[in-house]
Design a protein around this motif. Sequence first.
Motif, short mmCIF file in Angstrom:
data_model
loop_
_atom_site.label_atom_id
_atom_site.label_comp_id
_atom_site.label_asym_id
_atom_site.label_seq_id
_atom_site.Cartn_x
_atom_site.Cartn_y
_atom_site.Cartn_z
N CYS A 1 -37.71 -15.31 19.73
CA CYS A 1 -36.44 -15.03 20.41
C CYS A 1 -35.76 -16.32 20.86
CB CYS A 1 -36.69 -14.11 21.60
SG CYS A 1 -35.21 -13.63 22.51
N ILE A 2 -36.52 -17.20 21.49
CA ILE A 2 -35.96 -18.46 22.00
C ILE A 2 -35.65 -19.42 20.85
CG2 ILE A 2 -36.48 -20.50 23.39
CD1 ILE A 2 -38.08 -18.61 25.25
N SER A 3 -36.55 -19.49 19.87
CA SER A 3 -36.34 -20.39 18.73
C SER A 3 -35.08 -20.01 17.96
CB SER A 3 -37.56 -20.36 17.80
OG SER A 3 -38.71 -20.84 18.45
N GLU A 4 -34.84 -18.72 17.83
CA GLU A 4 -33.65 -18.26 17.11
C GLU A 4 -32.38 -18.78 17.78
OE1 GLU A 4 -31.49 -14.05 15.75
OE2 GLU A 4 -33.27 -14.04 17.02
N ARG A 5 -32.35 -18.77 19.09
CA ARG A 5 -31.18 -19.23 19.82
C ARG A 5 -31.03 -20.75 19.76
NH1 ARG A 5 -32.44 -14.48 20.69
NH2 ARG A 5 -31.18 -12.95 21.81
N LEU A 6 -32.14 -21.46 19.81
CA LEU A 6 -32.08 -22.92 19.70
C LEU A 6 -31.60 -23.34 18.31
CD1 LEU A 6 -35.39 -23.91 21.55
CD2 LEU A 6 -33.07 -23.90 22.47
N ALA A 7 -32.13 -22.68 17.28
CA ALA A 7 -31.72 -22.99 15.91
C ALA A 7 -30.24 -22.65 15.70
CB ALA A 7 -32.58 -22.21 14.91
N GLY A 8 -29.80 -21.54 16.28
CA GLY A 8 -28.39 -21.16 16.17
C GLY A 8 -27.48 -22.19 16.81
N ALA A 9 -27.92 -22.78 17.92
CA ALA A 9 -27.13 -23.81 18.59
C ALA A 9 -27.00 -25.05 17.71
CB ALA A 9 -27.78 -24.17 19.93
N ILE A 10 -28.08 -25.42 17.04
CA ILE A 10 -28.04 -26.59 16.15
C ILE A 10 -27.12 -26.32 14.96
CG2 ILE A 10 -29.41 -28.05 14.61
CD1 ILE A 10 -31.78 -27.62 16.55
N ARG A 11 -27.24 -25.12 14.38
CA ARG A 11 -26.37 -24.77 13.24
C ARG A 11 -24.90 -24.81 13.65
NH1 ARG A 11 -30.20 -20.68 12.41
NH2 ARG A 11 -28.73 -19.11 13.19
N ARG A 12 -24.62 -24.34 14.84
CA ARG A 12 -23.24 -24.35 15.33
C ARG A 12 -22.73 -25.79 15.45
NH1 ARG A 12 -19.06 -22.03 17.77
NH2 ARG A 12 -18.12 -23.03 19.59
N GLY A 13 -23.57 -26.68 15.95
CA GLY A 13 -23.17 -28.08 16.08
C GLY A 13 -22.87 -28.72 14.74
N TYR A 14 -23.71 -28.44 13.75
CA TYR A 14 -23.47 -28.99 12.41
C TYR A 14 -22.20 -28.39 11.80
CZ TYR A 14 -28.04 -31.30 12.23
OH TYR A 14 -29.11 -32.13 12.47
N PHE A 15 -21.96 -27.10 12.07
CA PHE A 15 -20.75 -26.45 11.57
C PHE A 15 -19.51 -27.11 12.17
CE2 PHE A 15 -17.42 -23.23 12.11
CZ PHE A 15 -17.23 -22.84 10.80
N LEU A 16 -19.55 -27.39 13.46
CA LEU A 16 -18.42 -28.05 14.12
C LEU A 16 -18.21 -29.45 13.54
CD1 LEU A 16 -19.11 -27.04 17.84
CD2 LEU A 16 -17.30 -26.16 16.35
N ARG A 17 -19.30 -30.15 13.27
CA ARG A 17 -19.19 -31.50 12.70
C ARG A 17 -18.57 -31.45 11.31
NH1 ARG A 17 -21.12 -36.62 13.07
NH2 ARG A 17 -21.74 -37.68 11.16
N ASN A 18 -19.05 -30.52 10.48
CA ASN A 18 -18.52 -30.41 9.12
C ASN A 18 -17.05 -29.98 9.13
OD1 ASN A 18 -20.98 -31.12 8.02
ND2 ASN A 18 -21.69 -29.02 7.85
N GLY A 19 -16.70 -29.07 10.05
CA GLY A 19 -15.32 -28.63 10.15
C GLY A 19 -14.40 -29.76 10.56
N LYS A 20 -14.86 -30.58 11.49
CA LYS A 20 -14.06 -31.73 11.95
C LYS A 20 -13.88 -32.73 10.81
CE LYS A 20 -13.89 -35.23 15.61
NZ LYS A 20 -14.59 -35.78 16.80
N ARG A 21 -14.96 -32.96 10.03
CA ARG A 21 -14.87 -33.89 8.91
C ARG A 21 -13.90 -33.37 7.85
NH1 ARG A 21 -19.76 -33.60 7.14
NH2 ARG A 21 -20.65 -35.30 8.35
N ASN A 22 -13.98 -32.07 7.57
CA ASN A 22 -13.08 -31.49 6.55
C ASN A 22 -11.62 -31.57 6.98
OD1 ASN A 22 -15.29 -30.88 4.98
ND2 ASN A 22 -15.47 -28.77 5.72
N ARG A 23 -11.37 -31.32 8.28
CA ARG A 23 -9.99 -31.41 8.77
C ARG A 23 -9.47 -32.84 8.68
NH1 ARG A 23 -12.09 -27.87 12.68
NH2 ARG A 23 -12.30 -29.59 14.18
N LEU A 24 -10.35 -33.80 8.98
CA LEU A 24 -9.95 -35.21 8.91
C LEU A 24 -9.64 -35.61 7.48
CD1 LEU A 24 -9.59 -37.92 10.34
CD2 LEU A 24 -12.02 -38.36 10.02
N GLN A 25 -10.48 -35.17 6.53
CA GLN A 25 -10.25 -35.49 5.12
C GLN A 25 -8.96 -34.86 4.62
OE1 GLN A 25 -13.86 -34.14 3.26
NE2 GLN A 25 -14.96 -36.06 3.66
N ALA A 26 -8.70 -33.62 5.05
CA ALA A 26 -7.47 -32.94 4.64
C ALA A 26 -6.25 -33.66 5.21
CB ALA A 26 -7.50 -31.49 5.12
#
Length: 255
Positions: A216-241
Motif C-alpha cells: 500500500c505504501i510502496s504503491e503511493r511512493l512509486a506513484g509520486a516518483i512517476r508523477r515527478g518524471y511525468f512533470l519533468r518530461n512534460g516541461k521538457r516537451n513544452r520547452l522543445q515545442a
Amino acid sequence: MITTDWHEELRALTKAGAHYGHPTSRWNPKMHPYIFRQKKGIHVIDLVQTVRLLSEACQFLTVAASKGKQFLWIGTKKQASKAVMEHAKNAKCHFVNKKWLGGMLTNWPTVRRRIWKLQGLEARERNGYMELLPKKEASMKRKQLARLRKYLGGMRHMTRLPDVVVLIGQKEEITALQECAKLGIPTVCIVDTDCNPDLAYIPIPANDDSTASIGCISERLAGAIRRGYFLRNGKRNRLQAKMKHNKDPLVEVAI
C-alpha cells in the motif's frame, strides 16, 4: 500521493493493517510520538501521523523526480522483496531486493566494476558467445552471471550513486541506512514500532512486516516518483515545442 483525501488514505492503510505494531516489550521509545495506544500488549500506530508523513514523503519524491534525481529502492526481507522489485520497476528506479552486500554504496567504484562485469556477461549470453565455450567454462560463466543478476540485477543501469534511497524494513537494512547517512544520501523509510525514526530523513510510521501494508505504501511512493518524471518530461516537451515555434527561419536556412 495517488489521492489527497485523508479519509480514503486512512481507510486504505487500516485495511492493509498498517497500524499494527510490535509487542510493547519490543518497542523503541523514540517511536512514542507515532504510537496511538496499546491494545492487548501490542502497540497501535497513529495512522494520522502515517498519512501526514506519507504525504510529505510523496511530495519530496515528486519534487526530486521532477529535477531528474535517481532513486534506489532497498528491501530484502521476504515480505518486501516482491513489492520493492515491482514498484521500483514501475517507477523506473534501481533496486536491491535479495541481499544488501556491505559497501554497495560506500565502496561504489568496486560495485560499479561488478556491474560492468554483469553487463559484459549478459552481452556475451545474448550474442551466443557462451555456446562456443567448453562445457565446464560455460557452466562457470553462467553460475557467475546468475549470482551477479541475483544481487546486482536491479542496479545494472546505475551509473552513479543514487540521490534518494527508499528503504523498506529499517532493522534488516540498517547497514544500507548507515551507508546512506555516511554519504549524506536522504532516505525515505518505513519505520515500525521497534525502529529509530531519527535515522531516516523522512520516516513513515507503519507496519513493515505486512505484505499488504508494504504494498500500500510502496504503491503511493512509486506513484509520486512517476508523477515527478511525468512533470519533468512534460516541461521538457513544452520547452522543445516553444523552441521549435520560436526558431528563426532565416537562421535555419543559413545553417
